[in-house]
Design a protein around this motif. Structure first.
Motif, PDB file in Angstrom:
ATOM      1  N   HIS A  64      11.918  46.418  58.156  1.00 47.39           N
ATOM      2  CA  HIS A  64      12.620  46.258  56.867  1.00 47.39           C
ATOM      3  C   HIS A  64      13.620  47.504  56.497  1.00 47.39           C
ATOM      4  CE1 HIS A  64      10.607  42.444  56.309  1.00 47.39           C
ATOM      5  NE2 HIS A  64       9.482  42.938  56.308  1.00 47.39           N
ATOM      6  N   TYR A  73      23.361  44.964  46.610  1.00 40.20           N
ATOM      7  CA  TYR A  73      22.392  44.897  46.154  1.00 40.20           C
ATOM      8  C   TYR A  73      22.151  43.475  45.437  1.00 40.20           C
ATOM      9  CZ  TYR A  73      21.448  49.477  47.341  1.00 40.20           C
ATOM     10  OH  TYR A  73      21.460  50.671  47.901  1.00 40.20           O
ATOM     11  N   GLY A  74      23.137  42.494  45.493  1.00 42.56           N
ATOM     12  CA  GLY A  74      23.159  41.249  44.683  1.00 42.56           C
ATOM     13  C   GLY A  74      22.231  40.198  45.252  1.00 42.56           C
ATOM     14  N   THR A  75      21.491  39.419  44.263  1.00 39.20           N
ATOM     15  CA  THR A  75      20.761  38.394  44.855  1.00 39.20           C
ATOM     16  C   THR A  75      21.231  36.811  44.183  1.00 39.20           C
ATOM     17  OG1 THR A  75      19.284  38.821  43.274  1.00 39.20           O
ATOM     18  CG2 THR A  75      18.576  39.346  45.358  1.00 39.20           C
ATOM     19  N   ALA A  76      21.593  36.057  44.907  1.00 38.23           N
ATOM     20  CA  ALA A  76      22.247  34.750  44.219  1.00 38.23           C
ATOM     21  C   ALA A  76      20.852  34.119  43.740  1.00 38.23           C
ATOM     22  CB  ALA A  76      22.569  33.948  45.507  1.00 38.23           C
ATOM     23  N   ASP A  77      21.372  33.491  42.330  1.00 40.14           N
ATOM     24  CA  ASP A  77      20.252  32.743  41.236  1.00 40.14           C
ATOM     25  C   ASP A  77      21.260  31.858  40.703  1.00 40.14           C
ATOM     26  OD1 ASP A  77      18.284  31.982  39.770  1.00 40.14           O
ATOM     27  OD2 ASP A  77      18.034  33.630  38.837  1.00 40.14           O
ATOM     28  N   ILE A  81      25.211  36.068  40.808  1.00 43.74           N
ATOM     29  CA  ILE A  81      24.718  37.351  41.543  1.00 43.74           C
ATOM     30  C   ILE A  81      24.110  38.202  40.546  1.00 43.74           C
ATOM     31  CG2 ILE A  81      25.382  39.177  43.134  1.00 43.74           C
ATOM     32  CD1 ILE A  81      27.806  37.232  43.897  1.00 43.74           C
ATOM     33  N   ARG A  82      22.836  38.723  40.629  1.00 45.28           N
ATOM     34  CA  ARG A  82      22.275  39.567  39.859  1.00 45.28           C
ATOM     35  C   ARG A  82      22.028  40.693  40.723  1.00 45.28           C
ATOM     36  NH1 ARG A  82      20.216  36.653  35.829  1.00 45.28           N
ATOM     37  NH2 ARG A  82      19.951  34.511  36.128  1.00 45.28           N
ATOM     38  N   ASP A 120      20.375  43.968  41.700  1.00 50.76           N
ATOM     39  CA  ASP A 120      19.141  44.219  41.691  1.00 50.76           C
ATOM     40  C   ASP A 120      18.718  45.570  41.428  1.00 50.76           C
ATOM     41  OD1 ASP A 120      16.320  43.729  41.450  1.00 50.76           O
ATOM     42  OD2 ASP A 120      16.169  43.280  43.480  1.00 50.76           O
ATOM     43  N   ARG A 178      20.259  45.784  33.402  1.00 50.48           N
ATOM     44  CA  ARG A 178      20.697  44.782  34.690  1.00 50.48           C
ATOM     45  C   ARG A 178      21.916  43.923  34.447  1.00 50.48           C
ATOM     46  NH1 ARG A 178      16.869  45.980  38.914  1.00 50.48           N
ATOM     47  NH2 ARG A 178      14.827  46.444  37.314  1.00 50.48           N
ATOM     48  N   SER A 195      24.471  41.136  35.688  1.00 54.14           N
ATOM     49  CA  SER A 195      24.644  39.874  36.564  1.00 54.14           C
ATOM     50  C   SER A 195      26.171  39.334  36.527  1.00 54.14           C
ATOM     51  CB  SER A 195      23.896  38.639  36.061  1.00 54.14           C
ATOM     52  OG  SER A 195      22.581  39.064  35.902  1.00 54.14           O
TER      53      SER A 195
END
Length: 226
Positions: free
Chosen positions: A9, A163-167, A171-172, A174, A212, A214
């Motif tokens: 990873h 570093y974004g994560t889709a929710d 895009i958050r 992280d 944080r 978004s």
């Protein structure tokens, strides 16, 4: 802790096969840092590469006036301190854990021995280092021609991409990101960052909760800096 699985990873070693990773895993140690703990100091002689298993690290320099300037942020899957493996020279910056952070560690002597047996490991590290350098140069060229507000937006876009994560279409980013960190990354003041974030929030281009950020619509945020 299965070091071989954890190494899979780490971005730098994603292309190595299991045999190469197993060879590397035999030379890897581990170390955990608490929030606010210094991992290494600017100016200290370096001999260790750190690979983040879980957590977040801030890389920063200190001005002659004693002001800390954040250079970049790293989190899970990133590595840092790599220059120490190649030249053993003093650290060019300091590193601090921004939360409880677990790392895999690789000492310079072990690294040199390992790449003597398996040059592909060195090639993987150098490939990531080259990519980082190209990205840094490209960003520096872009930032030189931007206003302070545009630089803040540019950094938010970069962090969202990295570093974004889709929710649910949002895009958050992280990362635990303070206004001081964002100001240092953008080459501006905390007051400017505060003003720009407030404007972006009022326009519905970002949301901010407990340090944080978004991004509801990446394309609209990108258009806002033009």
């Amino acid at each position: 802790m299965d070091k071989l699985e954890l190494l899979k990873h780490v971005n730098a070693f994603a292309r190595l096969d299991d045999n190469q990773l197993a060879l590397l895993a035999r030379s890897v140690g581990s170390q955990t840092f608490q929030r606010g703990e210094t991992i290494f100091h600017e100016g200290n002689i370096g001999s260790t590469l750190y690979m983040i298993v879980a957590g977040q690290v801030r890389i920063y320099t200190t001005s002659e006036a004693g002001q800390e300037l954040t250079v970049t942020l790293f989190r899970d899957g990133d590595f840092f301190g790599e220059m120490a493996l190649l030249d053993g020279q003093p650290r060019a910056a300091s590193a601090e854990a921004m939360c409880r952070t677990t790392t895999l560690t690789l000492q310079r002597a072990a690294f040199l021995h390992t790449i003597d047996v398996c040059p592909a490991i060195a090639a993987s590290v150098l490939e990531v280092m080259t990519t980082r350098l190209r990205q840094s140069n490209a960003i520096a060229d872009q930032l030189a021609n931007m206003s302070a507000s545009q630089r803040v937006v540019r950094q938010l876009l970069g962090l969202a991409s990295r570093y974004g994560t889709a929710d649910g279409g949002i895009i958050r980013i992280d990362l635990h990101l303070t206004q001081d960190d964002l100001a240092s990354l953008s080459g501006t003041t905390r007051e400017t960052v505060n003003r720009v974030l407030a404007q972006l929030r009022d326009q519905g281009l970002i949301r901010v909760e407990r340090a944080r950020v978004s991004v509801p619509d990446f394309d609209q945020l990108e258009q806002s800096r033009e």
